[in-house]
Design a protein around this motif. Structure first.
Motif, short mmCIF file in Angstrom:
data_model
loop_
_atom_site.label_atom_id
_atom_site.label_comp_id
_atom_site.label_asym_id
_atom_site.label_seq_id
_atom_site.Cartn_x
_atom_site.Cartn_y
_atom_site.Cartn_z
N UNK A 121 8.73 5.69 67.89
CA UNK A 121 9.90 6.20 68.28
C UNK A 121 9.81 7.31 69.48
N UNK A 122 9.17 8.33 69.14
CA UNK A 122 8.85 9.30 70.06
C UNK A 122 7.65 9.25 70.96
N UNK A 123 7.88 10.01 72.18
CA UNK A 123 6.54 10.03 73.16
C UNK A 123 6.62 11.71 73.57
N UNK A 124 6.07 12.32 72.28
CA UNK A 124 5.96 13.93 72.34
C UNK A 124 4.86 14.17 73.50
N UNK A 125 3.64 13.54 73.54
CA UNK A 125 2.65 13.72 74.39
C UNK A 125 3.20 13.67 75.89
N UNK A 126 3.98 12.45 76.33
CA UNK A 126 4.46 12.36 77.27
C UNK A 126 5.44 13.55 77.82
N UNK A 127 6.24 14.08 76.99
CA UNK A 127 7.18 15.14 77.29
C UNK A 127 6.34 16.27 77.57
#
Length: 498
Positions: free
Chosen positions: A51-57
């Protein structure tokens, strides 16, 4: 056991045989019989993607910080502002193109001859998912029973998705009186949201075309005939009809949504079809070819916007979606800011996830031209644009305080066109919809609604990129306005034998 007409269905759960009554069944926890399971898709469309893309953010934040340190804050903000203006300019041209197309042709199409309404009648299964819909379910069932379609070619299936109000009892009362109606009861906590409910119905019914309405919808009697006539063309995988708000007078928020739907259905979707032949499957008042749906593995239970998800899978499978603005269906708008927030947050969260999940497969699809890929990408990014608008507003505030005040900031000063484009769509929608003159004042509600959308989409984007859990949430109804005359059956008291 399943029979046409007065249907009596029996299933077994892990705890033994479940109760079955005329026209209704309670679904257990076991999967459907093997013969009823749709064939597997070539690739698993329902695989749970991260669901998430924390590294991209994090990369975005770090990249901005590094560039600002090495190139200067003013220069960095100036380039960002210029890039945003280019994006806003592209969307302005897109909105204006849709508005011109709708102004030129939409009204004529609304008044076009009723071609092919009686010469093509494939077997149709109508699906409706209901969860705690006691306020609107009687109007919905009344409208379904009034649909103009051959009775021997039509199956009506309403799914009670674990409701804890009187929805289930009301549906059972309708089924006892109307043999055309089948009611399926899902146990509480069955999961999958709307997609799960529709998939349970899909597993038990066979037809050539599946048509979906939401629980608050009241379709025009001719809606089915208008939707299914497009399936004569073998390339058509899905068809969307036009949704009209029926309670626009109930509150200022409902009034704003009324105008928004005029823009969305009379202008935006019409324009996407007129210019690109790429309208979206909208999730309700929509039809999908059953063989296409089964081949794709049904509706995706891992998304909260199953309509956008299915649109992309249909396109990437080499089929097309059509839009019929004469297939009218009346639905209820949210009446409060809180309900607007919940509804649009779900739309934004799901739409943004679809972009993250599908943009790469979309770019590799052999079934779409470059122009079609670009337009579909712009469609997927629609719920990112308010977020970019928020960034644009922030840059404007910073510039007022002398931060980022460089010539490049003034490059293509098109920020205002971001508002002018949708405003053109809204205005054309009011004209084509032939609403009363004083309704023009409703355009003023667009500005605070857009400001609220900036906050909603920004919150949804951050939550999604961080991978914060979110599941499907139903929209609350008021049930205050209906387009049909309802004569509900008597509901048996709780605990009474069926």
């Amino acid at each position: 056991m399943e029979q046409n007409g007065g249907v009596r269905l029996r299933r077994r759960s892990q705890g033994g045989e479940v109760r079955a009554v005329r026209g209704t069944t309670t679904l257990g926890t076991t999967p459907p019989p093997a013969a009823a399971v749709p064939p597997a898709a070539p690739a698993d469309p329902h695989a749970v993607r991260p669901e998430g893309r924390p590294l991209v953010l994090l990369a975005y934040v770090c990249g901005f910080t590094l560039v600002a340190l090495f190139c200067g804050l003013d220069e960095t903000l100036g380039v960002i502002a210029g890039a945003l203006n280019v994006v806003f300019g592209v969307y302005f041209c897109r909105h204006l193109g849709f508005a011109v197309a709708a102004a030129r042709w939409a009204e004529n199409d609304m008044l076009a001859a009723d071609v092919g309404l009686h010469s093509y009648t494939p077997s149709v299964a109508v699906f409706v998912g209901c969860k705690n819909e006691e306020l609107v379910v009687d109007g919905m069932v009344t409208a379904l029973l009034a649909l103009d379609y051959p009775a021997d070619r039509l199956t009506l299936v309403v799914v009670d998705d674990g409701s804890d109000d009187t929805t289930g009892a009301r549906l059972d009362a309708w089924a006892a009186r109307e043999p055309r109606l089948r009611v399926l009861h899902r146990p509480p906590g069955s999961g999958g949201g709307k997609s799960g409910a529709l998939n349970d119905a899909l597993h038990l019914v066979d037809a050539e075309v599946a048509v979906v309405f939401d629980a608050d919808h009241e379709p025009d009697p001719t809606a089915l005939r208008r939707l299914v006539r497009h399936f004569r063309d073998p390339v058509v995988g899905a068809v969307m009809g036009r949704c009209v708000i029926r309670n626009g007078r109930d509150s200022p928020m409902a009034s704003t949504v009324f105008v928004d739907f005029l823009s969305g259905y009379l202008v935006n979707e019409y324009g996407r079809q007129a210019l690109f032949e790429l309208p979206a499957y909208g999730g309700a008042n929509c039809a999908v070819r059953m063989s296409t749906l089964r081949g794709l593995g049904g509706w995706n239970p891992h998304t909260v916007t199953e309509d956008t998800d299915l649109t992309l899978r249909v396109l990437m499978a080499g089929q097309r979606v059509r839009y019929d603005l004469s297939a009218v269906d009346f639905e209820e708008a949210v009446v409060s800011t809180q309900r607007f927030w919940k509804q649009r947050y779900r739309w934004a969260r799901g739409h943004q996830k679809c972009f993250r999940d599908y943009w790469r497969p979309l770019m590799r699809s052999p079934h779409l031209s470059l122009v079609e890929k670009v337009e579909t990408t712009l469609f997927l990014l629609v719920y990112h644009v308010p977020l970019l608008s928020g960034i644009g507003v922030l840059l404007t505030v910073l510039r007022a305080f002398g931060v980022g005040d460089l010539p490049v900031v003034a490059l293509l000063p098109l920020s205002m066109l971001l508002f002018v484009g949708p405003l053109a769509e809204l205005s054309v929608g009011l004209l084509i919809g032939r609403v009363e003159r004083r309704s023009a004042w409703r355009l003023l509600g667009f500005l605070p609604a857009f400001a609220l959308s900036i906050w909603i989409t920004t919150r949804a984007y951050v939550d999604g990129m961080l991978g914060r859990p979110y599941t499907w949430v139903k929209t609350s109804r008021s049930g205050a306005t209906s387009t049909v005359r309802v004569d509900p059956p008597v509901v048996a008291p709780a605990g009474a034998a069926s």
